[in-house]
Enzyme design. Structure first.
Site, PDB file in Angstrom:
ATOM      1  N   THR A  66       6.437  39.590  -5.768  1.00 27.18           N
ATOM      2  CA  THR A  66       5.465  40.583  -6.228  1.00 27.18           C
ATOM      3  C   THR A  66       5.472  40.783  -7.737  1.00 27.18           C
ATOM      4  O   THR A  66       4.498  41.284  -8.300  1.00 27.18           O
ATOM      5  CB  THR A  66       5.742  41.942  -5.571  1.00 27.18           C
ATOM      6  OG1 THR A  66       7.061  42.373  -5.937  1.00 27.18           O
ATOM      7  CG2 THR A  66       5.627  41.852  -4.057  1.00 27.18           C
ATOM      8  N   GLU A 129       4.246  38.317   0.741  1.00 30.61           N
ATOM      9  CA  GLU A 129       4.799  38.779  -0.534  1.00 30.61           C
ATOM     10  C   GLU A 129       6.207  39.330  -0.311  1.00 30.61           C
ATOM     11  O   GLU A 129       6.436  40.094   0.623  1.00 30.61           O
ATOM     12  CB  GLU A 129       3.921  39.884  -1.130  1.00 30.61           C
ATOM     13  CG  GLU A 129       2.537  39.433  -1.551  1.00 30.61           C
ATOM     14  CD  GLU A 129       2.493  38.935  -2.983  1.00 30.61           C
ATOM     15  OE1 GLU A 129       3.556  38.942  -3.650  1.00 30.61           O
ATOM     16  OE2 GLU A 129       1.398  38.533  -3.423  1.00 30.61           O
ATOM     17  N   ASP A 177       5.788  31.722  -8.712  1.00 28.08           N
ATOM     18  CA  ASP A 177       6.495  32.368  -7.610  1.00 28.08           C
ATOM     19  C   ASP A 177       6.501  31.490  -6.352  1.00 28.08           C
ATOM     20  O   ASP A 177       5.640  30.633  -6.193  1.00 28.08           O
ATOM     21  CB  ASP A 177       5.875  33.747  -7.313  1.00 28.08           C
ATOM     22  CG  ASP A 177       4.385  33.713  -7.034  1.00 28.08           C
ATOM     23  OD1 ASP A 177       3.643  33.047  -7.768  1.00 28.08           O
ATOM     24  OD2 ASP A 177       3.946  34.359  -6.077  1.00 28.08           O
TER      25      ASP A 177
END
Length: 273
Positions: A66, A129, A177
């Site tokens: 996140t 997430e 990510d």
């Protein structure tokens, strides 16, 4: 027997004709009258409904972090209409699991993306997430919750093991990510994603990286694995971040023997059933 000279009201005749249908519905439990048929998505067609359909099923899982400092702010971002982003699930550091979007619906988590020729990964994937700022290790409770969730998703969607990816894999020039600290090897051991340990003193395979253009051959193989061929340098960085962190020390953007050995192993794994 109708009294001579008394003419039924027109509405009475229509009601009398409708009465058997009403009684049938009442006795059979069908309830309300049939609804208006669904409208076509385009004005160029008539809708002729078929009962032979089912919700579309996702074929990928995309993992994210996140970049936020806490779960509350992450929940706020992913549920604010003004943010324009969402995911199917959000996992807290202590293992909390929140579902934000139904799996049958298209969440907005991937953005501009590419994998194996697909350019709309939002339509083909489930987004997860993990509450993490991108610079911290992922707590064991969070990873255990993730594994439990992935097992549950796999049972319902039969997602191939090679199709568990990171956001950086499908958007290498924009995203990094879930980050280099994400435990991909642990997930692969559970059947979620691929993993190959680089062999010691890795050497280029001549059958895999032929002369005289080894770099070009490597990037072609990287595209065959799934990465966007239009962004070879970014794809190499994303590949290293996911599958070969040792290669991140090399900032030249040139694939080495270790990159080639790991990629060759991954391609072989992907070919297996």
């Amino acid at each position: 027997m109708r009294h001579p000279g008394i003419v039924p009201h027109p509405k009475y005749g229509r009601m009398k004709a409708f009465l058997p249908i009403f009684l049938f519905c009442l006795l059979s439990g069908c309830g309300a009258l049939p609804s208006t048929p669904p409208r076509p998505d385009t004005g160029l067609a008539r809708f002729y409904a078929s009962p032979n359909f089912e919700p579309r099923r996702a074929n990928f899982v995309i993992l994210h972090h996140t970049s936020s400092g806490d779960l509350t702010s992450a929940l706020s971002t992913l549920t604010q209409p003004s943010s324009g982003v969402s995911s199917h699930y959000l996992l807290g550091r202590e293992g909390e699991i929140f579902q934000l979007v139904a799996e049958s619906e298209r969440a907005w988590h991937a953005g501009l993306s590419f994998w194996g020729g697909q350019t709309d990964m939002n339509s083909a994937s489930i987004g997860i997430e993990l509450d993490n700022n991108g610079e911290e290790a992922f707590p064991p409770a969070q990873i255990e919750a993730l594994l439990n969730l992935l097992r549950d998703i796999r049972l319902r969607h039969a997602i191939p093991r090679a199709n568990f990816l990171g956001h950086a894999d499908i958007a290498p020039s924009r995203k990094n990510d879930p980050g280099v600290l994400f435990p991909w090897a642990l997930l692969a051991a559970e059947g979620f994603g691929l993993w190959c340990d680089p062999p010691p003193n890795a050497q280029r395979s001549e059958s895999f990286i032929p002369s005289p253009a080894p770099d070009s051959a490597f990037f072609l193989a990287l595209a065959a694995f799934g990465y966007d061929p239009r962004e070879p340098k970014a794809a190499l960085s994303a590949f290293r971040r996911h599958f070969y962190p040792a290669g991140l020390d090399d900032e030249t953007g040139t694939p080495g023997a270790g990159d080639a050995a790991v990629l060759e192993c991954l391609l072989e794994q992907k070919r297996l059933p």
